[in-house]
Design an enzyme around this catalytic site. Structure first.
Site, short mmCIF file in Angstrom:
data_model
loop_
_atom_site.label_atom_id
_atom_site.label_comp_id
_atom_site.label_asym_id
_atom_site.label_seq_id
_atom_site.Cartn_x
_atom_site.Cartn_y
_atom_site.Cartn_z
N SER A 176 3.05 -9.67 8.20
CA SER A 176 3.18 -8.59 8.27
C SER A 176 4.78 -8.45 9.38
O SER A 176 5.79 -9.24 9.28
CB SER A 176 2.35 -7.67 9.03
OG SER A 176 2.16 -6.17 9.50
N ASP A 386 0.52 -4.63 -2.19
CA ASP A 386 0.11 -3.71 -1.35
C ASP A 386 2.16 -2.81 -1.44
O ASP A 386 3.18 -3.68 -1.23
CB ASP A 386 0.98 -5.60 -0.22
CG ASP A 386 1.24 -5.22 1.43
OD1 ASP A 386 2.11 -4.23 1.68
OD2 ASP A 386 1.47 -5.78 1.53
N HIS A 442 -2.25 -5.57 2.21
CA HIS A 442 -1.54 -5.78 3.33
C HIS A 442 -2.71 -6.17 4.83
O HIS A 442 -3.36 -5.18 4.89
CB HIS A 442 -0.65 -5.12 3.48
CG HIS A 442 0.52 -5.46 4.96
ND1 HIS A 442 1.42 -6.03 4.61
CD2 HIS A 442 0.09 -4.92 6.42
CE1 HIS A 442 2.12 -5.93 5.59
NE2 HIS A 442 0.92 -5.35 6.45
#
Length: 465
Positions: A176, A386, A442
């Site tokens: 991330s 995501d 995600h």
């Protein structure tokens, strides 16, 4: 006359002794909520970096720890604890969600852990994340560049204190938002090695999960991904392309036509769960720092997500896992078992939303251009559902590196089923594998943990996906 090997090693051994004393590390054999002794080696402790005390969980490889690689891993946010990796993503533990009936959540062993063949050093970075803390007021303030330098120093200090791992292949893994600082950490390691800094770190490569790399590419990818996945009609997408000229972020009212179509787009995705577009949008399970962590208050205010899957599976939300982490990590017996220094953190939070953090790096694409000139092994992966870091943006910045395709787009399998799609690049010894994880959000490991283990295991052993 050459010095005897024992004399050459003496400075490093002295450094290791001093570093070990400073760490205050402990081997954790038992954890509250887990039945019996842990079936793997877990070490926890702190590493001092300037005025910061960075907390870590180290899980030694369950395979051959004397030869298996070692990987540094930290989560995104910024401000999300490496506990995410340990429990929800890469590590050998998970919460026993289906059996939860109140009280301290129980843990169970997870068999498809990345630690099967790799030792993983999970660190709460930057300072203010998880159990990491600062000894001075000024040092609570950090940034992308400061975090990268601090994490690099953490890694060096930890390895000096654990010289038995220095010669093993080293990987840096992040996901991330930490794609920004993690890329800079890799560059610090390369620069240190080239400058002859001792001890030399045996960097083999790096792993980026759903990474933020370039602000512009990432922000633009929302519109492109939304159209591809069917959230936006052809007409709206074409109108956006025509009026916005390919730039869909930071649009002002002075760009009236573009501004109007972006307003329409924002309304269309407002109620979408951006972490996984297939899951319901639920209350965020992250109390503000300083709030009293009270299970009853959570149950009364957070909606259906607090109900476990067996009770109302059709209303269950992914965030139930996160709520359990608060109850577990804030338990006094848990913190005592982990060796957490009492009084340093008022309330543990999974992701610290009040972090004193400056985002001072908008792109690390040039870092990857430079790294692609080196003989490194790289894995980049994304969930294909995501909308936080869309796969379209990840594929775009990889294309910007102008690498040579050696294995074109194809499916990869787990147990005879398509787990995702992959493409492999190579250039002058630099090898980059991109993989999508079908049906994952995600971060992908939280949704397709078994598939991500297979992906990692093949990568680390040079097997094709």
């Amino acid at each position: 006359m050459k010095s005897p090997p024992s004399l050459l090693l003496l400075p490093l051994l002295l450094l290791a002794i001093a570093a070990n004393e400073a760490l205050g590390a402990k081997i954790v054999k038992y954890l509250p909520g887990f039945k019996g002794e842990l079936p793997f080696t877990l070490e926890t402790g702190y590493v001092s970096v300037e005025e910061s005390e960075l907390f870590y969980y180290f899980v030694e490889s369950e395979g051959n720890p004397k030869e298996d690689p070692i990987m540094l891993w930290y989560s995104g946010g910024p401000g999300c604890s490496a506990f995410n990796g340990l429990i929800f993503e890469n590590g050998p533990l998970e919460f026993n969600i289906t059996a939860y009936e109140g009280g301290l959540p129980s843990l169970k062993y997870y068999p498809y852990s990345w630690t099967k063949t790799t030792s993983i050093l999970f660190v709460d970075a930057p300072v203010g994340t998880g159990f990491s803390y600062s000894k001075t007021q000024a040092n609570w303030y950090t940034s992308d560049s400061a975090t990268a330098w601090q994490t690099y120093q953490f890694l060096r200090n930890w390895l000096i204190a654990h010289p038995q791992y220095l010669n093993l292949q080293l990987f840096v893994g992040v996901d991330s938002y930490s794609g920004i600082s993690g890329s800079i950490v890799v560059k610090h390691i390369v620069d240190g090695n080239e400058a002859g800094v001792v001890p030399r770190l045996n960097l083999k490569g790096y792993i980026l999960g759903c990474p933020r790399i370039d602000e512009g590419i990432n922000e633009n990818s929302f519109m492109i991904f939304s159209h591809r996945i069917g959230l936006v009609s052809d007409e709206i997408y074409e109108a956006a392309k025509e009026s916005c000229h390919g730039k869909y972020y930071d649009v002002t009212t002075s760009e009236s036509e573009c501004y109007k179509v972006i307003e329409v787009y924002d309304k269309l995705i407002k109620d979408i769960n951006k972490n996984d577009i297939l899951e319901p949008k639920c209350t965020w399970a992250s109390p503000q720092q300083g709030d009293e962590l009270n299970r009853r208050a959570l149950e009364e205010t957070s909606g259906d997500f607090i109900l476990s899957p067996p009770k109302i599976p059709e209303f269950w939300c992914h965030n139930f896992n996160y709520a359990m982490s608060y109850w577990w990590a804030n338990d006094k017996s848990v913190q005592e078992a982990l060796g957490v220094r009492q009084g340093t953190i008022e309330d543990w939070v999974r992701c610290n939303k009040s972090l004193q953090y400056t985002m001072d790096v908008s792109s690390v694409l040039d870092y990857h251009r430079n790294l692609s000139k080196l003989g490194l092994q790289v894995l980049v992966y994304n969930g294909d559902h995501d909308l936080t870091i869309p796969c379209t943006g990840t594929q775009q910045w990889i294309k910007e590196l102008n690498l040579t395709i050696v294995n074109d787009w194809r499916q990869w399998l787990v147990d005879g089923q398509i787990a995702g799609y992959t493409i492999k690049y190579s250039e002058n010894g630099y090898r980059l594998t991109y993989a999508s994880i079908k049906g994952a959000g995600h971060s992908p490991q939280e949704y397709k943990r078994r598939e991500c283990y297979e992906m990692f295991d093949r990568f680390i052993h040079y097997y094709p996906l």
